[in-house]
Design a protein around this motif. Structure first.
Motif, short mmCIF file in Angstrom:
data_model
loop_
_atom_site.label_atom_id
_atom_site.label_comp_id
_atom_site.label_asym_id
_atom_site.label_seq_id
_atom_site.Cartn_x
_atom_site.Cartn_y
_atom_site.Cartn_z
N ARG A 81 0.82 -1.21 0.00
CA ARG A 81 0.00 0.00 0.00
C ARG A 81 0.86 1.26 0.00
O ARG A 81 0.43 2.32 -0.50
CB ARG A 81 -0.91 0.03 1.22
CG ARG A 81 -2.18 -0.79 1.11
CD ARG A 81 -2.98 -0.67 2.40
NE ARG A 81 -3.28 0.73 2.71
CZ ARG A 81 -3.69 1.14 3.91
NH1 ARG A 81 -3.82 0.28 4.91
NH2 ARG A 81 -3.96 2.42 4.11
N LEU A 82 2.06 1.16 0.56
CA LEU A 82 2.90 2.35 0.65
C LEU A 82 3.18 2.95 -0.72
O LEU A 82 3.17 4.18 -0.89
CB LEU A 82 4.22 1.99 1.34
CG LEU A 82 4.15 1.58 2.81
CD1 LEU A 82 5.51 1.14 3.30
CD2 LEU A 82 3.61 2.71 3.67
N PHE A 83 3.42 2.11 -1.69
CA PHE A 83 3.80 2.61 -3.01
C PHE A 83 2.60 3.04 -3.85
O PHE A 83 2.78 3.55 -4.95
CB PHE A 83 4.60 1.52 -3.74
CG PHE A 83 5.84 1.12 -2.99
CD1 PHE A 83 6.99 1.90 -3.05
CD2 PHE A 83 5.87 -0.02 -2.19
CE1 PHE A 83 8.12 1.56 -2.35
CE2 PHE A 83 7.00 -0.38 -1.49
CZ PHE A 83 8.13 0.41 -1.57
N ASP A 84 1.40 2.84 -3.32
CA ASP A 84 0.19 3.34 -3.97
C ASP A 84 -0.39 4.54 -3.24
O ASP A 84 -1.47 5.02 -3.61
CB ASP A 84 -0.87 2.23 -4.05
CG ASP A 84 -0.41 1.07 -4.92
OD1 ASP A 84 0.33 1.31 -5.90
OD2 ASP A 84 -0.78 -0.08 -4.61
N ASP A 85 0.31 5.01 -2.23
CA ASP A 85 -0.17 6.13 -1.41
C ASP A 85 0.57 7.40 -1.83
O ASP A 85 1.77 7.56 -1.56
CB ASP A 85 0.10 5.83 0.07
CG ASP A 85 -0.50 6.89 1.00
OD1 ASP A 85 -0.97 7.93 0.48
OD2 ASP A 85 -0.51 6.66 2.22
N LEU A 89 4.44 8.86 -0.71
CA LEU A 89 5.52 9.16 -1.65
C LEU A 89 5.93 10.62 -1.56
O LEU A 89 7.12 10.95 -1.68
CB LEU A 89 5.06 8.82 -3.07
CG LEU A 89 4.74 7.34 -3.33
CD1 LEU A 89 4.24 7.14 -4.75
CD2 LEU A 89 5.94 6.45 -3.05
N ASN A 90 4.97 11.51 -1.33
CA ASN A 90 5.30 12.91 -1.15
C ASN A 90 6.13 13.13 0.11
O ASN A 90 7.09 13.93 0.11
CB ASN A 90 4.01 13.73 -1.07
CG ASN A 90 4.27 15.20 -0.80
OD1 ASN A 90 4.80 15.91 -1.65
ND2 ASN A 90 3.90 15.67 0.38
N SER A 91 5.81 12.42 1.19
CA SER A 91 6.58 12.56 2.43
C SER A 91 8.01 12.05 2.25
O SER A 91 8.95 12.61 2.80
CB SER A 91 5.89 11.80 3.57
OG SER A 91 5.95 10.40 3.37
N LEU A 272 6.16 12.78 10.42
CA LEU A 272 4.89 13.46 10.66
C LEU A 272 3.74 12.69 10.03
O LEU A 272 2.67 12.55 10.63
CB LEU A 272 4.96 14.88 10.12
CG LEU A 272 3.76 15.79 10.41
CD1 LEU A 272 3.51 15.89 11.91
CD2 LEU A 272 3.96 17.17 9.81
N TYR A 273 3.96 12.18 8.82
CA TYR A 273 2.91 11.39 8.17
C TYR A 273 2.71 10.06 8.91
O TYR A 273 1.58 9.57 9.01
CB TYR A 273 3.27 11.13 6.71
CG TYR A 273 2.19 10.45 5.93
CD1 TYR A 273 0.89 10.97 5.89
CD2 TYR A 273 2.43 9.29 5.22
CE1 TYR A 273 -0.12 10.35 5.18
CE2 TYR A 273 1.43 8.67 4.49
CZ TYR A 273 0.16 9.20 4.48
OH TYR A 273 -0.85 8.58 3.77
N ALA A 289 4.35 -0.47 9.54
CA ALA A 289 5.05 -0.77 8.29
C ALA A 289 5.91 0.41 7.85
O ALA A 289 7.06 0.24 7.42
CB ALA A 289 4.04 -1.15 7.21
N MET A 290 5.36 1.62 7.97
CA MET A 290 6.14 2.81 7.64
C MET A 290 7.38 2.92 8.52
O MET A 290 8.47 3.28 8.05
CB MET A 290 5.27 4.06 7.81
CG MET A 290 4.20 4.25 6.77
SD MET A 290 3.28 5.80 7.04
CE MET A 290 4.61 7.00 6.89
#
Length: 320
Positions: A81-85, A89-91, A272-273, A289-290
């Protein structure tokens, strides 16, 4: 039994009888037990407050957990999911920009000021304290609030900019300038690496500079041929430390953006995210996961620094 056998088993005259051997605890064993006893509070804290939560977050990274229901195993879904968020990606992009620009500038400022303060002059201690002070107070809430007030519309920076002919407008409300405002804040806090550079400069023998002057070397040549090579271990230490710190930025971004990561997610740094996902959206599995992706990424960068250090870090006394 014959008298001769009984006589052979009797203790010899004039010799003390042997006492049975008893094991006594050695001094080293006693010291070892005492050491473990003193380490017990730290070990309990490490297991309960560091290792335990890390292992728990590693498990939660593979689950769907929101604090309101038991965790449900989802495998690698959180990581995919991380790579679809797009906000994730902006963070990542903002944090990399902050680290790649802020860390070299901070180290350059620290080294430059350290070289200026290395020469003996009157009031040297006061100057060092003055330049080190921002590192003590720079991460505090009050300083972040003052920094934000300086860069808002019609703030000090805005007025100075208008005085030299720049357009009116603060940096806080400009999405293209907020990250640079925070980079200036971290560069301003160069006191800690400056002190470490000062310690390294004191270890460089003056004879090297005197010999270079005899050979006709100028300031730039002495800097690149003597100062930088001799300071390479200290530079390596500061580089690793400040790079790790740059990926942990949270407090200043939170305060400057009023806890929103704005404007337009321009201050939505990685941590922050992560905080938003974990403690506002209550997506603890996704936030875990992050966190582990960040740990692995910072570990990979640190490993890269250590692997490449043999090409540019020179320690005194090592063979060439």
């Amino acid at each position: 039994m014959t008298h001769a056998a009984q006589a052979s088993k009797a203790p010899e005259v004039g010799k003390p009888a042997r006492r049975p051997h008893t094991k006594r605890p050695s001094r080293r064993a006693a010291e070892t037990r005492a050491g473990y006893a003193f380490l017990t509070p730290w070990l309990l804290g490490f297991l309960g407050l560091t290792a335990g939560p890390m292992l728990a977050s590693l498990y939660l990274a593979f689950t769907d957990y929101s604090l309101f229901r038991p965790p449900e195993w989802v495998g690698l879904d959180n990581f995919t999911r991380l790579f679809d968020d797009p906000r994730y990606l902006n963070s990542v992009e903002i944090t990399l920009q902050y680290a790649l620009i802020g860390t070299p500038l901070k180290l350059a400022a620290a080294l430059g000021v350290a070289m200026l303060l290395h020469s003996r002059r009157r009031g040297q201690g006061a100057y060092r304290s003055f330049f080190y002070a921002p590192s003590l107070i720079g991460a505090s809430v009050s300083i972040a609030i003052v920094w934000r007030a300086m860069f808002i519309d019609d703030g000090v920076v805005d007025r100075l900019g208008q005085g030299v002919g720049l357009e009116a407008g603060g940096w806080v409300g400009d999405p293209s300038m907020t990250v640079y405002m925070l980079i200036l804040l971290t560069v301003w806090q160069f006191g800690a690496p400056m002190v470490i550079f000062l310690a390294g400069l004191k270890q460089i023998p003056n004879e090297l500079y005197e010999a270079a002057e005899v050979d006709g070397a100028g300031p730039l040549r002495k800097f690149f041929r003597i100062t930088l090579p001799m300071l390479s271990p200290v530079l390596f230490f500061n580089l690793v430390l400040e790079t790790v710190h740059s990926f942990q930025i949270f407090g200043s971004a939170f305060i400057v953006s009023n806890g929103t990561g704005g404007p337009a997610d321009s201050t939505m740094f990685y941590t922050l995210y992560l905080y938003f996902r974990g403690f506002r959206d209550f997506q603890m599995g996704y936030a875990s996961a992050m966190a582990w992706v960040l740990v692995l990424f910072v570990g990979a960068i640190t490993l890269f620094f250590f692997k490449t250090s043999k090409y540019w870090v020179h320690y005194s006394g090592e063979g060439r």
